[in-house]
Write an enzyme that holds these catalytic residues in place. Structure first.
Site, PDB file in Angstrom:
ATOM      1  CG  HIS A   1      -1.650  -1.271   1.439  1.00  0.00           C
ATOM      2  ND1 HIS A   1      -2.643  -1.697   0.599  1.00  0.00           N
ATOM      3  CD2 HIS A   1      -1.516  -2.238   2.391  1.00  0.00           C
ATOM      4  CE1 HIS A   1      -3.112  -2.866   1.035  1.00  0.00           C
ATOM      5  NE2 HIS A   1      -2.455  -3.207   2.108  1.00  0.00           N
TER       6      HIS A   1
ATOM      7  CB  SER B   1      -0.264   0.359  -4.351  1.00  0.00           C
ATOM      8  OG  SER B   1      -0.897   0.467  -3.105  1.00  0.00           O
TER       9      SER B   1
ATOM     10  CB  SER C   1      -4.299   0.673  -0.621  1.00  0.00           C
ATOM     11  OG  SER C   1      -3.260   0.179  -1.439  1.00  0.00           O
TER      12      SER C   1
ATOM     13  CG  ASP D   1       0.707  -6.042   2.406  1.00  0.00           C
ATOM     14  OD1 ASP D   1       0.032  -7.063   2.676  1.00  0.00           O
ATOM     15  OD2 ASP D   1       0.450  -4.927   2.892  1.00  0.00           O
TER      16      ASP D   1
ATOM     17  CE  LYS E   1       1.567  -6.948   9.595  1.00  0.00           C
ATOM     18  NZ  LYS E   1       0.203  -7.391   9.316  1.00  0.00           N
TER      19      LYS E   1
ATOM     20  CG  ASP F   1      -0.352  -3.894  10.848  1.00  0.00           C
ATOM     21  OD1 ASP F   1      -1.525  -4.151  10.555  1.00  0.00           O
ATOM     22  OD2 ASP F   1       0.492  -3.593   9.983  1.00  0.00           O
ATOM     23  CG  ASN F   2      -2.397  -8.230  11.800  1.00  0.00           C
ATOM     24  OD1 ASN F   2      -1.457  -7.493  11.533  1.00  0.00           O
ATOM     25  ND2 ASN F   2      -2.518  -9.431  11.290  1.00  0.00           N
TER      26      ASN F   2
ATOM     27  CB  CYS G   1      -8.159  -3.486  12.590  1.00  0.00           C
ATOM     28  SG  CYS G   1      -7.388  -4.189  11.117  1.00  0.00           S
TER      29      CYS G   1
ATOM     30  CG  HIS H   1      -4.357  -9.042   1.402  1.00  0.00           C
ATOM     31  ND1 HIS H   1      -3.570  -7.981   1.798  1.00  0.00           N
ATOM     32  CD2 HIS H   1      -4.004  -9.316   0.123  1.00  0.00           C
ATOM     33  CE1 HIS H   1      -2.756  -7.648   0.801  1.00  0.00           C
ATOM     34  NE2 HIS H   1      -3.000  -8.441  -0.217  1.00  0.00           N
TER      35      HIS H   1
ATOM     36  CG  HIS I   1      -3.336  -0.167  10.397  1.00  0.00           C
ATOM     37  ND1 HIS I   1      -4.697  -0.325  10.284  1.00  0.00           N
ATOM     38  CD2 HIS I   1      -2.818  -1.415  10.387  1.00  0.00           C
ATOM     39  CE1 HIS I   1      -4.980  -1.605  10.227  1.00  0.00           C
ATOM     40  NE2 HIS I   1      -3.860  -2.285  10.267  1.00  0.00           N
TER      41      HIS I   1
ATOM     42  CB  SER J   1       4.157  -3.330  10.439  1.00  0.00           C
ATOM     43  OG  SER J   1       3.018  -3.394  11.252  1.00  0.00           O
TER      44      SER J   1
ATOM     45  CD  GLN K   1       8.042  -6.105   5.303  1.00  0.00           C
ATOM     46  OE1 GLN K   1       9.078  -6.588   4.845  1.00  0.00           O
ATOM     47  NE2 GLN K   1       6.845  -6.510   4.921  1.00  0.00           N
TER      48      GLN K   1
HETATM   49  P1  NAI Z   1      -6.292 -14.638  11.682  1.00  0.00           P
HETATM   50  O1  NAI Z   1      -5.971 -15.968  11.123  1.00  0.00           O
HETATM   51  O2  NAI Z   1      -5.694 -14.198  12.967  1.00  0.00           O
HETATM   52  O3  NAI Z   1      -7.886 -14.452  11.844  1.00  0.00           O
HETATM   53  C1  NAI Z   1      -8.830 -14.892  10.937  1.00  0.00           C
HETATM   54  C2  NAI Z   1      -9.961 -15.518  11.743  1.00  0.00           C
HETATM   55  O4  NAI Z   1     -11.068 -15.816  10.890  1.00  0.00           O
HETATM   56  C3  NAI Z   1      -9.550 -16.821  12.410  1.00  0.00           C
HETATM   57  O5  NAI Z   1      -9.784 -16.767  13.816  1.00  0.00           O
HETATM   58  C4  NAI Z   1     -10.443 -17.870  11.739  1.00  0.00           C
HETATM   59  O6  NAI Z   1     -10.814 -18.927  12.612  1.00  0.00           O
HETATM   60  C5  NAI Z   1     -11.634 -17.043  11.305  1.00  0.00           C
HETATM   61  N1  NAI Z   1     -12.407 -17.620  10.187  1.00  0.00           N
HETATM   62  C6  NAI Z   1     -11.952 -18.288   9.101  1.00  0.00           C
HETATM   63  N2  NAI Z   1     -12.981 -18.664   8.321  1.00  0.00           N
HETATM   64  C7  NAI Z   1     -14.110 -18.207   8.911  1.00  0.00           C
HETATM   65  C8  NAI Z   1     -15.497 -18.269   8.586  1.00  0.00           C
HETATM   66  N3  NAI Z   1     -15.922 -18.919   7.516  1.00  0.00           N
HETATM   67  N4  NAI Z   1     -16.377 -17.645   9.427  1.00  0.00           N
HETATM   68  C9  NAI Z   1     -15.951 -17.013  10.550  1.00  0.00           C
HETATM   69  N5  NAI Z   1     -14.659 -16.926  10.912  1.00  0.00           N
HETATM   70  C10 NAI Z   1     -13.751 -17.514  10.099  1.00  0.00           C
HETATM   71  O7  NAI Z   1      -5.921 -13.597  10.527  1.00  0.00           O
HETATM   72  P2  NAI Z   1      -5.762 -11.996  10.696  1.00  0.00           P
HETATM   73  O8  NAI Z   1      -4.350 -11.680  10.969  1.00  0.00           O
HETATM   74  O9  NAI Z   1      -6.826 -11.525  11.594  1.00  0.00           O
HETATM   75  O10 NAI Z   1      -6.027 -11.523   9.195  1.00  0.00           O
HETATM   76  C11 NAI Z   1      -7.302 -11.606   8.561  1.00  0.00           C
HETATM   77  C12 NAI Z   1      -7.206 -10.981   7.169  1.00  0.00           C
HETATM   78  O11 NAI Z   1      -6.925  -9.594   7.289  1.00  0.00           O
HETATM   79  C13 NAI Z   1      -6.087 -11.544   6.307  1.00  0.00           C
HETATM   80  O12 NAI Z   1      -6.513 -11.560   4.953  1.00  0.00           O
HETATM   81  C14 NAI Z   1      -4.966 -10.536   6.486  1.00  0.00           C
HETATM   82  O13 NAI Z   1      -4.045 -10.580   5.428  1.00  0.00           O
HETATM   83  C15 NAI Z   1      -5.753  -9.254   6.536  1.00  0.00           C
HETATM   84  N6  NAI Z   1      -5.146  -8.092   7.209  1.00  0.00           N
HETATM   85  C16 NAI Z   1      -5.716  -6.881   6.957  1.00  0.00           C
HETATM   86  C17 NAI Z   1      -5.248  -5.733   7.557  1.00  0.00           C
HETATM   87  C18 NAI Z   1      -5.868  -4.415   7.242  1.00  0.00           C
HETATM   88  O14 NAI Z   1      -5.322  -3.387   7.630  1.00  0.00           O
HETATM   89  N7  NAI Z   1      -6.972  -4.356   6.548  1.00  0.00           N
HETATM   90  C19 NAI Z   1      -4.128  -5.762   8.522  1.00  0.00           C
HETATM   91  C20 NAI Z   1      -3.626  -7.095   8.759  1.00  0.00           C
HETATM   92  C21 NAI Z   1      -4.128  -8.202   8.132  1.00  0.00           C
END
Ligand code: NAI
Length: 434
Positions: A55, A78, A83, A133, A188, A192-193, A197, A303, A355, A363, A367
């Site tokens: 991003h 990006s 983004s 990313d 991280k 960050d996550n 968020c 993502h 963020h 984060s 890197q």
């Molecule tokens: P995580 O693995 O910690 O959490 C995902 C959760 O979703 C898990 O607890 C899992 O059990 C649950 N899950 C999976 N399938 C499901 C379903 N069908 N119904 C309900 N729950 C379900 O992963 P994290 O780190 O939370 O990342 C989630 C996504 O967000 C990823 O795609 C990651 O790349 C992205 N991300 C986005 C950010 C942003 O700023 N927008 C920042 C960091 C990560």
């Protein structure tokens, strides 16, 4: 290879504004600034040609300029079509960096931009490091330009979804270089996550809709790190939050944090706001869309845009789509109006500015440390996925304490022996979960 384009951004007249915001962000990014201080003179990244796909925001500009301060050459795209902050991209382009990024590009332009970053300068020298990313740059190199892999020392990957793709490659035996998993540094994913968020989820929905949050029913799909931050964000704004989960541990956590935990098919009927945060596909599908209330807001903070079945929506109800403003679309389904944000792509970067700098400094310090390690010692690693050692994770946190006035206790030797650690750390075993 295509003809050399030195950079491509939306509007170079935004560069001065971008520079002013970069300067303010630097003050909030003590980890990155400390690395400039520590390594600027010795230029440890000299000779590194780092292609980055992340991003293109103000915070990322500070990352790019840190890599350059350590001696690297950098090209940038990006990792999401919505983004980019155009003033950040312009400010970076103005310094002569090959950046290819603007907000609101097409999928074809997205791929074109990534491709431009593979070859450096008029001499068209190929990249020798990847900073990714989500894995789109990595996939382009390994699938479309496999001949470049031998010259690349290693890669570092920012996010949960990109790390999953790398682990698939390890299993399939198709990862040709060592990789660092940045996401699973504690400093991280647990910051960050989560805390990222917590600030940016509601920010995005507000900027997009100005809807009153207090009293609304919000459904958050997934209670991982992103889901925890997103649910806290909505609760903090006064919404009544329902969580959905597949994992009994995370479901129990959500319940004990005080959230209702339901199946999506039951929660969706009441929802005013739905946010998907699973990193999984098919969370909001036809059935969910049909169950939604009139004027419900639907968005995704994971993502990729397959958490919400946008393909089904656009195929069947694309003709009803009415754009209120960029990244805010109204669809009419069975006579009910549904508001979809950022075309189902990650909402905090599509509808807001991602963020805040302080959390991204954590984060991005990870890197830079990973890039340093790979550039200097890639030969000591197998073609596997690694996380940074705990002492570096602790270092990242340490670099961020002074800025917010944190006082840290110090162990005396007796105490250190009592709990079985060194006075200097690491303070926890690798099994500790924070
Ligand atoms: P995580 O693995 O910690 O959490 C995902 C959760 O979703 C898990 O607890 C899992 O059990 C649950 N899950 C999976 N399938 C499901 C379903 N069908 N119904 C309900 N729950 C379900 O992963 P994290 O780190 O939370 O990342 C989630 C996504 O967000 C990823 O795609 C990651 O790349 C992205 N991300 C986005 C950010 C942003 O700023 N927008 C920042 C960091 C990560």
């Amino acid at each position: 290879t295509t003809a050399y384009v030195p950079y491509k951004v939306k509007d170079m007249s935004l560069a001065e504004w971008g520079r002013k915001e970069i300067r303010l962000a630097e003050a909030e990014m003590p980890g990155l600034m400390a690395l400039r201080e520590e390594y600027g003179a010795s230029q440890p990244l000299k000779g590194a040609r780092v292609a980055g796909c992340l991003h293109m925001t103000i915070q990322t500009a500070v990352l790019i300029e840190t890599l350059i301060a350590l001696g690297a050459d950098v090209t940038w795209s990006s990792c999401n079509i919505f983004s980019t902050q155009d003033h950040a991209a312009a400010a970076i382009a103005a310094t002569g960096v090959a950046v290819y990024a603007w907000k609101g590009m097409t999928e074809e332009e997205f791929n074109w931009c990534i491709e431009q970053t593979l070859f450096f300068g008029e001499k068209r020298e190929p990249l020798n490091m990847i900073l990714d990313d989500g894995g789109d740059l990595t996939n382009m190199v390994l699938n479309q330009f496999p001949e470049l892999a031998a010259g690349i020392k290693g890669l570092s990957e920012e996010t949960t979804t990109g790390v999953l793709r790398l682990l698939d490659r390890v299993k399939a035996g198709t990862l040709p270089m060592p990789a660092f998993n940045i996401n699973d540094s504690v400093t991280k994913s647990k910051f960050d996550n989560k805390y990222g968020c917590k600030e940016s989820a509601v920010d995005a929905i507000r900027r997009a809709t100005d809807v009153m949050m207090a009293g609304k029913i919000a459904v958050v799909a997934g209670y991982g790190d992103v889901g925890k931050g997103t649910a806290a964000s909505l609760r903090g704004a006064g919404a009544r939050v329902i969580v959905t989960e597949i994992d009994p541990i995370c479901a129990l956590q959500a319940a004990m944090d005080g959230y209702a935990v339901k199946k999506m098919e039951n929660a969706i009927k009441e929802a005013d706001i739905v946010v998907t945060a699973t990193g999984n596909c098919d969370i909001i599908t036809e059935k969910s869309f049909r169950a939604l209330k009139d004027k419900a807001i639907v968005c995704n903070i994971g993502h990729f845009d397959d958490e919400i079945d946008m393909a089904w929506l656009n195929k069947n109800y694309g003709s009803t789509k009415d754009t209120i403003k960029p990244q805010v679309d109204l669809y009419t389904i069975d006579g009910k109006e549904i508001i979809v944000l950022a075309e189902g792509r990650l909402v905090n970067l599509g509808c807001a500015t991602g963020h805040p700098s302080f959390v991204m400094s954590n984060s991005f310090t990870n890197q830079v440390l990973a890039q340093l390690e790979l550039w200097q010692h890639a030969d000591q690693y197998e073609n596997q996925v690694y996380t940074l050692p705990k002492h570096l994770d602790e270092k990242v946190a340490r670099l961020h304490l002074a800025k917010i006035g944190v006082e840290l206790e110090e162990l005396n030797p007796h105490q250190a022996k009592y709990i079985g650690v060194d006075v200097e750390g690491p303070f926890k075993s690798d099994l500790y979960r924070y």
